[in-house]
Scaffold this active site. Structure first.
Site, PDB file in Angstrom:
ATOM      1  N   GLY A  42       8.973  -0.841  10.558  1.00 52.32           N
ATOM      2  CA  GLY A  42       8.177   0.327  10.935  1.00 52.32           C
ATOM      3  C   GLY A  42       9.017   1.417  11.557  1.00 52.32           C
ATOM      4  O   GLY A  42       8.858   2.603  11.245  1.00 52.32           O
TER       5      GLY A  42
ATOM      6  N   LYS B  55       0.797  -1.226   0.000  1.00 52.71           N
ATOM      7  CA  LYS B  55       0.000   0.000   0.000  1.00 52.71           C
ATOM      8  C   LYS B  55       0.833   1.280   0.000  1.00 52.71           C
ATOM      9  O   LYS B  55       1.759   1.430   0.778  1.00 52.71           O
ATOM     10  CB  LYS B  55      -0.927   0.016   1.223  1.00 52.71           C
TER      11      LYS B  55
ATOM     12  N   GLY C 144      11.110  -5.969   8.207  1.00 51.32           N
ATOM     13  CA  GLY C 144       9.811  -6.442   7.752  1.00 51.32           C
ATOM     14  C   GLY C 144       9.886  -7.497   6.671  1.00 51.32           C
ATOM     15  O   GLY C 144      10.712  -8.408   6.701  1.00 51.32           O
TER      16      GLY C 144
END
Length: 388
Positions: free
Chosen positions: A369, A192, A345
């Site tokens: 993050g 996204k 990640g």
């Protein structure tokens, strides 16, 4: 900022040390599918154990809803951590009761106060944790961007130190923001655009080249006027992305998008697919990976880089047929002479899943993050409190 080395020099034999680690690993049932974060936690814990400390480890796993849930138990992690340390690690609620022993608290997020927005609730849990220890070592880089009880508040209750992992991660991130060697290239992928809006906005004023792949690329392609079939698309981000494209042009930043993709008939490991140009994606197909021409294009754009940050896969790397794009980018970084940082990640998981040499990269972060928020220009509360 005091460090683990400072604590060890003070002497820890017989002292109770609380370590906040990041042990949030992916599980298939009770089987750990990627133990990278567990392995990364070992050096700090082993150093404390070797010096005779009584070590209590706090960590979380997944997103339980503030109550015990067997699906998110840290029991498999305790077993793996014990194997790596070469000693028993037990799940407990108290503290380690003998020199050189290790106790892992059950998932700290089983207590709703850990992630509470109420300062008083978090502080109450922090005081309970502090009562079990004489010193606190922050070594969970993957959570330092969270203002949570076991990350932020407990550091205000105990003498606090930065663990080796946190210290190394912060030093690497500073190398991405200060005294950069150029060309500076950032590769962004993943699903996204909305997950990386702040990062893109901040990076456009810093990078020389931005390569965009993965699911987020289709929103960029749509913003350029291309049809993307059934590919992942965030319609509500189109205006924002058009703004990024315009700003990149104004700033002279080279923003590189895929020129071909593997367009599949559906989201499945064995879905039939064809290689198509990004201006000719069929209406009934969805892009699941960058194509062979784009792989060569991206590799070429990385060839002269001196600094590279990569966050996010180029396709659905979990499906072998659609892992080639991610592998191509990773292999280009391995061959590069640049300072290369894999931003944690899914990117770090992909490196291991694809069997690529971890030492082929300058640094593989344990916190996607946290890395992104730092590059976005945000303060990391778990680091800031260590500096106080």
């Amino acid at each position: 900022m005091k460090t683990l080395e400072d604590l060890l020099s003070e002497g820890v034999s017989g002292r109770r040390v609380l370590v906040r680690a990041d042990l949030n690993v992916p599980l298939d049932g009770d089987r750990i599918t990627d133990d990278g974060r567990v392995r990364a936690s070992v050096p700090t814990i082993k150093a404390l154990v070797g010096a005779g400390a009584r070590v209590l480890v706090a960590a979380h796993l997944g997103r339980p809803k503030g109550e015990p849930d067997s699906r998110f138990s840290l029991a498999p992690v305790a077993a793996r951590l014990g194997e790596l340390l070469g000693q028993d690690v037990v799940i407990g609620t108290g503290t380690a009761d003998a020199d050189g022993t290790v106790v892992l608290l059950e998932n700290i997020r089983f207590d709703p106060r850990e992630t509470s927005k109420d300062d008083a609730e978090r502080a109450a849990l922090a005081r309970e944790l502090a009562a079990k220890a004489d010193a606190f070592v922050s070594d969970g880089f993957g959570v330092v961007h969270r203002k949570q009880a076991s990350v932020y508040d407990v550091a205000r209750e105990l003498p606090h130190y930065a663990g080796g992992l946190v210290l190394a991660e912060v030093e690497v991130l500073h190398q991405l923001t200060e005294d950069l060697k150029r060309p500076y290239v950032v590769v962004l992928g993943g699903a996204k655009v909305s997950d990386k809006l702040g990062v893109i906005k901040n990076l456009l004023g810093k990078v020389d080249r931005l390569l965009v792949g993965g699911g987020m690329a289709y929103t960029f392609l749509k913003a350029q006027g291309h049809e993307v079939g059934r590919s992942l698309l965030q319609e509500d981000q189109l205006d924002q992305v058009r703004g990024f494209l315009a700003e990149a042009e104004e700033r002279g930043v080279e923003l590189v998008l895929p020129v071909d993709v593997l367009a599949a008939t559906g989201f499945a490991a064995d879905a039939p697919y064809e290689v198509v140009r990004t201006d000719a994606i069929p209406a009934d197909r969805e892009g699941l990976d960058i194509g062979p021409e784009t792989r060569e294009l991206f590799a070429g754009k990385l060839a002269d880089a001196r600094t590279v940050f990569w966050n996010g896969p180029m396709g659905v790397f979990e499906f072998e047929a659609f892992s080639g794009g991610t592998r191509a980018v990773a292999e280009a970084l391995v061959k590069s002479d640049a300072f290369t940082v894999v931003g944690g990640g899914d990117s770090a998981a992909a490196v291991r899943a694809l069997g690529l040499p971890e030492d082929g990269f300058s640094h593989i972060s344990t916190g996607g993050g946290a890395s992104l928020e730092f590059l976005e220009g945000k303060e990391l509360p778990g680091v800031k409190v260590l500096e106080d």
